[in-house]
Design a protein around this motif. Sequence first.
Motif, short mmCIF file in Angstrom:
data_model
loop_
_atom_site.label_atom_id
_atom_site.label_comp_id
_atom_site.label_asym_id
_atom_site.label_seq_id
_atom_site.Cartn_x
_atom_site.Cartn_y
_atom_site.Cartn_z
N VAL A 55 5.73 7.51 37.67
CA VAL A 55 5.45 6.18 38.19
C VAL A 55 4.76 6.36 39.53
O VAL A 55 5.25 7.10 40.38
CB VAL A 55 6.76 5.36 38.35
CG1 VAL A 55 6.47 4.03 39.03
CG2 VAL A 55 7.45 5.15 37.01
N LEU A 56 3.63 5.68 39.69
CA LEU A 56 2.90 5.66 40.95
C LEU A 56 3.20 4.30 41.57
O LEU A 56 2.80 3.26 41.03
CB LEU A 56 1.40 5.82 40.73
CG LEU A 56 0.89 7.22 40.45
CD1 LEU A 56 1.55 7.86 39.25
CD2 LEU A 56 -0.61 7.21 40.27
N MET A 57 3.96 4.27 42.65
CA MET A 57 4.52 3.03 43.18
C MET A 57 4.02 2.74 44.59
O MET A 57 4.20 3.55 45.51
CB MET A 57 6.04 3.15 43.20
CG MET A 57 6.76 1.94 43.75
SD MET A 57 6.61 0.46 42.73
CE MET A 57 7.48 0.97 41.25
N ASP A 58 3.42 1.56 44.75
CA ASP A 58 3.08 1.06 46.08
C ASP A 58 4.37 0.68 46.78
O ASP A 58 5.32 0.21 46.16
CB ASP A 58 2.18 -0.17 45.93
CG ASP A 58 1.68 -0.73 47.24
OD1 ASP A 58 1.73 -0.02 48.27
OD2 ASP A 58 1.22 -1.88 47.24
N ILE A 59 4.44 0.87 48.07
CA ILE A 59 5.65 0.53 48.81
C ILE A 59 5.68 -0.95 49.19
O ILE A 59 6.65 -1.64 48.93
CB ILE A 59 5.82 1.43 50.05
CG1 ILE A 59 6.12 2.86 49.60
CG2 ILE A 59 6.93 0.90 50.95
CD1 ILE A 59 6.24 3.85 50.72
N GLU A 60 4.60 -1.44 49.78
CA GLU A 60 4.60 -2.82 50.25
C GLU A 60 4.00 -3.75 49.21
O GLU A 60 2.81 -3.68 48.92
CB GLU A 60 3.82 -2.93 51.56
CG GLU A 60 4.56 -2.32 52.72
CD GLU A 60 3.92 -2.65 54.04
OE1 GLU A 60 3.29 -3.71 54.17
OE2 GLU A 60 4.06 -1.82 54.96
N MET A 61 4.87 -4.58 48.64
CA MET A 61 4.45 -5.58 47.64
C MET A 61 5.24 -6.86 47.89
O MET A 61 6.35 -6.81 48.42
CB MET A 61 4.72 -5.07 46.23
CG MET A 61 3.95 -3.83 45.85
SD MET A 61 4.09 -3.40 44.10
CE MET A 61 5.85 -3.19 43.92
N PRO A 62 4.69 -8.00 47.48
CA PRO A 62 5.43 -9.25 47.64
C PRO A 62 6.62 -9.29 46.68
O PRO A 62 6.66 -8.55 45.69
CB PRO A 62 4.40 -10.32 47.30
CG PRO A 62 3.35 -9.63 46.50
CD PRO A 62 3.37 -8.19 46.92
N ASP A 63 7.57 -10.13 46.95
CA ASP A 63 8.78 -10.33 46.14
C ASP A 63 9.70 -9.11 46.20
O ASP A 63 10.71 -9.14 46.85
CB ASP A 63 8.46 -10.70 44.69
CG ASP A 63 7.71 -12.03 44.60
OD1 ASP A 63 7.98 -12.92 45.43
OD2 ASP A 63 6.85 -12.16 43.72
N MET A 64 9.37 -8.04 45.49
CA MET A 64 10.17 -6.82 45.51
C MET A 64 9.29 -5.70 46.07
O MET A 64 8.20 -5.48 45.57
CB MET A 64 10.57 -6.41 44.08
CG MET A 64 11.51 -7.33 43.38
SD MET A 64 11.89 -6.71 41.71
CE MET A 64 13.05 -5.41 42.11
N ASP A 65 9.78 -5.00 47.09
CA ASP A 65 8.97 -3.88 47.57
C ASP A 65 9.17 -2.68 46.65
O ASP A 65 10.04 -2.67 45.78
CB ASP A 65 9.25 -3.56 49.04
CG ASP A 65 10.60 -2.92 49.31
OD1 ASP A 65 11.17 -2.25 48.42
OD2 ASP A 65 11.10 -3.07 50.44
N GLY A 66 8.33 -1.69 46.82
CA GLY A 66 8.37 -0.52 45.94
C GLY A 66 9.70 0.21 45.94
O GLY A 66 10.14 0.70 44.90
N HIS A 67 10.35 0.26 47.08
CA HIS A 67 11.67 0.92 47.15
C HIS A 67 12.67 0.20 46.26
O HIS A 67 13.44 0.84 45.53
CB HIS A 67 12.18 0.96 48.59
CG HIS A 67 11.35 1.78 49.52
ND1 HIS A 67 11.12 3.13 49.34
CD2 HIS A 67 10.69 1.43 50.65
CE1 HIS A 67 10.36 3.58 50.33
NE2 HIS A 67 10.08 2.57 51.13
#
Length: 136
Positions: A55-67
């Motif tokens: 999984v390639l996951m962005d950290i900063e996202m709206p609603d749920m962050d990558g963490h």
Amino acid sequence: MTKPKLLIVDDDERFCLLMTTRLKTHANCISTTDGKEALLLFEHHLREGQPFHAVLMDIEMPDMDGHQVVQQMRKIERSNGVDPLHSFKLVMLTAHSDVKNVSKSFFRNGADAYVPKAEADSSLLEKLREIGITTQ
């Protein structure tokens, strides 16, 4: 050898397209711009017996962050009896390189690699090789 399957999660649709295009000769890529949709895709593929290799996951996202998304993915794996030794490989992606996010990615979420977005086009494939996802 069968191509590995990657889930790319980033709220920037252009970045998802860039990474999918860049990696398509090395992996089968599915992308989404939403953390909740990522969880649905992740669980569906796992239950179908075709889990994602990475999984390639962005950290900063709206609603749920990558963490948060990664923590839920790890929980889904545990509830489905996935041996931690066979868990998906995690590459955290971000525009930031602060120590807090790097530490959280590795120590709390079990990241296998951390790639700044500015370097993704040039270094992501090498990182995937280093963690054993691709051989090319």
